[in-house]
Design an enzyme around this catalytic site. Structure first.
Site, PDB file in Angstrom:
ATOM      1  N   GLU A 187      37.486  32.561  36.412  1.00  0.00           N
ATOM      2  CA  GLU A 187      38.470  33.398  37.076  1.00  0.00           C
ATOM      3  C   GLU A 187      38.112  33.536  38.552  1.00  0.00           C
ATOM      4  OE1 GLU A 187      39.516  37.207  35.521  1.00  0.00           O
ATOM      5  OE2 GLU A 187      40.163  36.390  33.596  1.00  0.00           O
ATOM      6  N   HIS A 225      43.805  38.097  41.186  1.00  0.00           N
ATOM      7  CA  HIS A 225      42.836  37.376  40.371  1.00  0.00           C
ATOM      8  C   HIS A 225      43.567  36.346  39.524  1.00  0.00           C
ATOM      9  CE1 HIS A 225      43.914  40.211  37.129  1.00  0.00           C
ATOM     10  NE2 HIS A 225      43.372  39.336  36.296  1.00  0.00           N
ATOM     11  N   HIS A 269      43.995  33.882  35.978  1.00  0.00           N
ATOM     12  CA  HIS A 269      43.810  33.700  34.544  1.00  0.00           C
ATOM     13  C   HIS A 269      43.819  32.191  34.297  1.00  0.00           C
ATOM     14  CE1 HIS A 269      45.457  37.884  33.117  1.00  0.00           C
ATOM     15  NE2 HIS A 269      44.303  37.971  33.761  1.00  0.00           N
ATOM     16  N   ASP A 303      42.385  44.301  32.938  1.00  0.00           N
ATOM     17  CA  ASP A 303      43.057  44.223  34.242  1.00  0.00           C
ATOM     18  C   ASP A 303      43.672  45.564  34.604  1.00  0.00           C
ATOM     19  OD1 ASP A 303      42.471  41.501  34.389  1.00  0.00           O
ATOM     20  OD2 ASP A 303      44.455  40.892  33.666  1.00  0.00           O
TER      21      ASP A 303
END
Length: 168
Positions: free
Chosen positions: A31, A87, A89, A100
């Protein structure tokens, strides 16, 4: 003094989104995690009140693996321009996990980028994890100067020192 800026988030600069997509792809299969900073819309040439996301901050010491990314909170700058987070995935799922949602409490917009990291492989969410519209804006970002002086300033100072110090 507030850490997160108030006002409506109007959109994200195309260059900032491209950076987030590329950084996420570079981090794959792990990630990627970064923080979003914004600028007054008027400072980027828009005749509106509000904020445009202009930067993605890479936080030193961020640790990541294929299922999570963790930012060292002591490395996060106390920044009046903070707007939220981004961020990735790596599995391509474009919805926030329970973990999250725990990080969405600061900032007004949170972006999740998914594999394969193309221009449409992302979604924006609000603090509660609800999808939100976030326009991609084709704007020219202002050049930030790291130093507040130019070569002409240095040359002028050197000339002054030579004149004052008798170095002719």
């Amino acid at each position: 003094m507030r850490l997160f800026r108030s006002g409506e988030i109007l959109g994200i600069a195309e260059q900032a989104l491209e950076f987030a997509l590329e950084a996420s792809e570079d981090a794959h299969p792990n990630e990627y995690m970064g923080l979003l900073r914004g600028e007054s819309a008027r400072n980027v040439g828009l005749e509106r009140d509000g904020t445009v996301i202009t930067d993605v901050l890479v936080i030193p010491g961020t640790e990541s693996n294929p299922v999570s990314a963790t930012v060292k909170t002591n490395m996060v700058p106390n920044d009046m321009r903070a707007a939220g987070s981004v961020h990735s995935h790596p599995n391509g799922v474009l919805r926030p996990s329970d973990a999250d949602l725990q990080t969405f409490n600061k900032g007004k917009v949170h972006i999740i980028v998914g594999a394969p990291y193309g221009k449409t492989d992302w979604k924006a969410f609000d603090q509660e994890g609800e999808p939100r519209k976030l326009d991609v804006l084709d704007i020219d970002l202002p050049e930030e100067e790291f130093f507040d002086f130019t070569q002409a300033d240095i040359d002028a100072e050197l000339r002054d020192e030579e004149f004052d110090g008798g170095f002719r």
